[in-house]
Design an enzyme around this catalytic site. Structure first.
Site, mmCIF file in Angstrom:
data_model
loop_
_atom_site.group_PDB
_atom_site.id
_atom_site.type_symbol
_atom_site.label_atom_id
_atom_site.label_comp_id
_atom_site.label_asym_id
_atom_site.label_seq_id
_atom_site.Cartn_x
_atom_site.Cartn_y
_atom_site.Cartn_z
ATOM 1 N N LYS A 229 -34.776 100.230 13.863
ATOM 2 C CA LYS A 229 -34.051 99.059 13.361
ATOM 3 C C LYS A 229 -33.662 99.330 11.929
ATOM 4 O O LYS A 229 -34.342 100.089 11.221
ATOM 5 C CB LYS A 229 -34.949 97.818 13.408
ATOM 6 C CG LYS A 229 -34.187 96.506 13.348
ATOM 7 C CD LYS A 229 -33.739 96.078 14.729
ATOM 8 C CE LYS A 229 -32.862 94.863 14.704
ATOM 9 N NZ LYS A 229 -32.630 94.365 16.079
ATOM 10 N N ASP B 183 -26.815 93.300 15.044
ATOM 11 C CA ASP B 183 -27.872 92.294 15.068
ATOM 12 C C ASP B 183 -27.315 91.155 14.191
ATOM 13 O O ASP B 183 -26.092 91.066 14.019
ATOM 14 C CB ASP B 183 -29.201 92.867 14.523
ATOM 15 C CG ASP B 183 -30.399 91.967 14.808
ATOM 16 O OD1 ASP B 183 -30.919 91.997 15.924
ATOM 17 O OD2 ASP B 183 -30.805 91.202 13.909
HETATM 18 P P1 NDP Z 1 -25.399 86.413 14.749
HETATM 19 O O1 NDP Z 1 -25.307 86.863 13.341
HETATM 20 O O2 NDP Z 1 -24.243 86.565 15.650
HETATM 21 O O3 NDP Z 1 -25.846 84.870 14.789
HETATM 22 C C1 NDP Z 1 -27.007 84.453 14.200
HETATM 23 C C2 NDP Z 1 -27.150 82.953 14.407
HETATM 24 O O4 NDP Z 1 -28.453 82.561 14.010
HETATM 25 C C3 NDP Z 1 -26.190 82.149 13.557
HETATM 26 O O5 NDP Z 1 -25.895 80.945 14.192
HETATM 27 C C4 NDP Z 1 -27.013 81.930 12.291
HETATM 28 O O6 NDP Z 1 -26.617 80.807 11.519
HETATM 29 C C5 NDP Z 1 -28.388 81.706 12.876
HETATM 30 N N1 NDP Z 1 -29.392 82.111 11.875
HETATM 31 C C6 NDP Z 1 -29.554 83.339 11.347
HETATM 32 N N2 NDP Z 1 -30.533 83.337 10.444
HETATM 33 C C7 NDP Z 1 -30.990 82.075 10.402
HETATM 34 C C8 NDP Z 1 -31.996 81.445 9.662
HETATM 35 N N3 NDP Z 1 -32.738 82.114 8.783
HETATM 36 N N4 NDP Z 1 -32.205 80.118 9.902
HETATM 37 C C9 NDP Z 1 -31.449 79.436 10.811
HETATM 38 N N5 NDP Z 1 -30.462 80.000 11.528
HETATM 39 C C10 NDP Z 1 -30.243 81.275 11.331
HETATM 40 O O7 NDP Z 1 -26.694 87.164 15.331
HETATM 41 P P2 NDP Z 1 -27.101 87.398 16.862
HETATM 42 O O8 NDP Z 1 -26.663 86.253 17.703
HETATM 43 O O9 NDP Z 1 -26.695 88.764 17.225
HETATM 44 O O10 NDP Z 1 -28.700 87.406 16.734
HETATM 45 C C11 NDP Z 1 -29.490 86.235 16.934
HETATM 46 C C12 NDP Z 1 -30.904 86.649 17.279
HETATM 47 O O11 NDP Z 1 -30.904 87.430 18.481
HETATM 48 C C13 NDP Z 1 -31.625 87.530 16.239
HETATM 49 O O12 NDP Z 1 -32.995 87.223 16.260
HETATM 50 C C14 NDP Z 1 -31.421 88.935 16.774
HETATM 51 O O13 NDP Z 1 -32.409 89.819 16.297
HETATM 52 C C15 NDP Z 1 -31.566 88.676 18.262
HETATM 53 N N6 NDP Z 1 -30.998 89.681 19.151
HETATM 54 C C16 NDP Z 1 -29.692 90.073 19.053
HETATM 55 C C17 NDP Z 1 -29.176 90.992 19.926
HETATM 56 C C18 NDP Z 1 -27.737 91.398 19.906
HETATM 57 O O14 NDP Z 1 -27.342 92.176 20.768
HETATM 58 N N7 NDP Z 1 -26.916 90.885 18.984
HETATM 59 C C19 NDP Z 1 -30.014 91.631 20.951
HETATM 60 C C20 NDP Z 1 -31.360 91.098 21.025
HETATM 61 C C21 NDP Z 1 -31.812 90.174 20.139
HETATM 62 P P3 NDP Z 1 -25.866 81.038 10.116
HETATM 63 O O15 NDP Z 1 -24.492 81.471 10.485
HETATM 64 O O16 NDP Z 1 -25.933 79.719 9.423
HETATM 65 O O17 NDP Z 1 -26.643 82.100 9.388
HETATM 66 O O1 2IT Z 2 -32.669 93.323 18.938
HETATM 67 C C1 2IT Z 2 -31.927 94.022 19.666
HETATM 68 O O2 2IT Z 2 -32.306 94.446 20.763
HETATM 69 C C2 2IT Z 2 -30.568 94.289 19.206
HETATM 70 N N1 2IT Z 2 -30.169 93.812 18.144
HETATM 71 C C3 2IT Z 2 -29.669 95.197 20.001
HETATM 72 C C4 2IT Z 2 -29.972 96.634 19.721
HETATM 73 C C5 2IT Z 2 -29.029 97.632 20.331
HETATM 74 O O3 2IT Z 2 -29.236 98.813 20.021
HETATM 75 O O4 2IT Z 2 -28.127 97.272 21.076
#
Ligand code: NDP
Ligand code: 2IT
Length: 446
Positions: free
Chosen positions: A126, A166
């Protein structure tokens, strides 16, 4: 048993002081995996877990860049290369002001087990930066990404370490990062995943994490002869994961009631339809606006400023924003309101106390390393397509994703079945551990 676990955690803690998120992730694994190690002689005395908690390599670097006012800015960049026993390091990059080593180590550690569960050959890593893309212009984001990659490029590669997105890293950032890597190396390779479809990306990768969460929940409910159809669903976040979890939940007949961002949540008691979700995607992805803008389009809905959505009555909760966004009180509120199932879309969104409450009260609880593994799984499929120099159709990738989520659910059943309850935390942790531990034993003390 408790003493062995406590001794282990105190040894790890002594080497990782002031890293609360990392210790939280390690504790959850230790509590379920150590009892299994003790029962299984091949692991006992090999200090496999002690080796797993120590990153193989941590890279930290300066990222200097110039903003639109010609002011010089400095951020910190990182890559945590946690474990390469079963494949090259694989995991996302997070750009958020809260990023620090503790958060990236927890994410890299979780990634080891998650990637192992996907059935694909990927190690755990990561990275990211405390850079905040919010409020920055496209050119500022591009300059930052170029500076970040100018250091990172020497540490990664399609057979070494393959970053992805992420929080704060979406298709725009992956594009700028890929462009700079290609320029520096003069090579077009699958060094990053989440690429655009016309330049090496996989169909379904943007959707994969959110779709995967919902497929996993459907597997849980099918196990109980139930389904998502007609269920009230509360979702936090409104980014990549939340948007596509909502899309698939709506498609399968669920009623999605909420979405959120760091300023609060919207509640639409009539349900967020596909049409309304398209409007959200435009607000968030094109205009880079706030979730509260939903009210301008749908004034009958509510915006709850500064709050999370867990007080809204639901059958299914999907936390899809960030770590520790759902605590024990939230868990009690959800349970008292009739919630039967929770799927972590985010990484570690539930506090340890919340998880214990769900497990003790037999709420079906799907930990992120199982339920959100669809994203990295399709990243693995993107790597496979890049190596083949071939593209699978949307239908083919979606079928593979569904099968992988089914297999992950089966692995959880294999190790997590208890009397009248499936303990998905235990199941996912042990199943993820076994494959990596076996590989580490075979490869000697390294
Ligand atoms: P994005 O940046 O697309 O979206 C993040 C969302 O979460 C936004 O709505 C953001 O709001 C909110 N957010 C972020 N930080 C905070 C905080 N500290 N408090 C409240 N709200 C918050 O990210 P993703 O959708 O990609 O990721 C969301 C989660 O999913 C994370 O935990 C990530 O690690 C996990 N994840 C992502 C994967 C992927 O493929 N993208 C795969 C597996 C897990 P705001 O805009 O106000 O910051
Ligand atoms: O938390 C996760 O699994 C991710 N942000 C996706 C990682 C990836 O390599 O696609």
């Amino acid at each position: 048993m408790k003493k062995i676990i406590d001794n282990f955690l105190s040894e790890v803690n002594s080497r990782n002081k002031n890293e609360p998120e990392f210790m939280q992730a390690v504790s959850e694994i230790a509590e379920t995996v150590i009892p299994y190690i003790i029962k299984n002689n091949i692991y006992y005395g090999q200090n496999v877990l002690l080796r797993m908690v120590e990153p193989e390599r941590v890279i930290s670097f300066r990222v200097a860049w110039i903003d639109d006012n010609e002011e010089i800015k400095v951020n910190r960049g990182y890559r945590v290369e946690m474990n390469s026993a079963i494949g090259p390091y694989k995991g996302g990059l997070r750009f958020h002001p809260s990023v620090n080593l503790s958060i990236l180590k927890f994410l890299a550690f979780e990634q080891i087990f998650k990637n192992s569960l996907t059935t694909l050959p990927m190690g755990g890593g990561k990275g990211g930066s405390d850079f905040d893309p919010k409020g920055k212009t496209d050119t500022e984001v591009m300059r930052f990404c170029q500076s970040f990659m100018t250091e990172l490029y020497r540490h990664i590669g399609p057979n070494r370490d393959i970053p992805a997105g992420d929080i704060g890293v979406g298709s725009r950032e992956i594009g700028y990062l890929f462009g700079q890597y290609k320029r520096l190396k003069n090579e077009f390779t699958g060094v990053l995943t989440g690429k655009g479809v016309s330049w090496g990306g996989s169909l379904i990768r943007p959707e994969a994490t959110g779709y995967g969460v919902v497929y996993f929940i459907e597997n849980i409910l099918n196990q109980k002869s139930d389904s998502i159809k007609g269920k009230r669903i509360v979702i936090s976040g409104s980014g990549n994961v939340a948007q596509y979890a909502a899309e698939k939940a709506i498609k399968l007949g669920g009623k999605v009631l909420t979405l959120s961002d760091s300023s609060g949540f919207i509640y639409d008691k009539n349900g967020i339809s596909s049409e309304k979700l398209s409007a959200v995607m435009k607000i968030k992805n094109v205009k880079r606006g706030r979730i509260s803008d939903y009210l301008k389009l749908y004034p009958k809905s509510e915006f709850h400023k500064g709050q999370n959505p867990w007080k809204i009555k639901c059958d299914i909760a999907l936390p899809c924003a960030t770590q520790n966004e759902l605590n024990e009180n939230d868990a009690k509120t959800l349970f008292n309101n009739g919630c039967i199932c929770l799927g972590e879309g985010a990484n570690m969104p539930c506090t340890p106390e919340a998880i214990t409450f769900f497990v003790n009260n037999k709420v079906s609880f799907a930990p992120g390393k199982a339920s959100n593994a669809g994203g990295v799984a399709v990243s693995g499929l993107e790597m496979a397509q890049n190596s083949l120099r071939y593209n699978w159709s949307r239908k083919e990738v979606d079928e593979k994703l569904k099968n992988i989520m089914f297999e992950i659910h089966q692995s959880c059943l294999a190790y997590g079945k208890e009397k009248n309850y499936i303990n998905y935390v235990k199941g996912a942790n042990i199943a993820g551990f076994v494959k990596v531990a076996d590989a580490m034993l075979a490869q000697g003390v390294v």
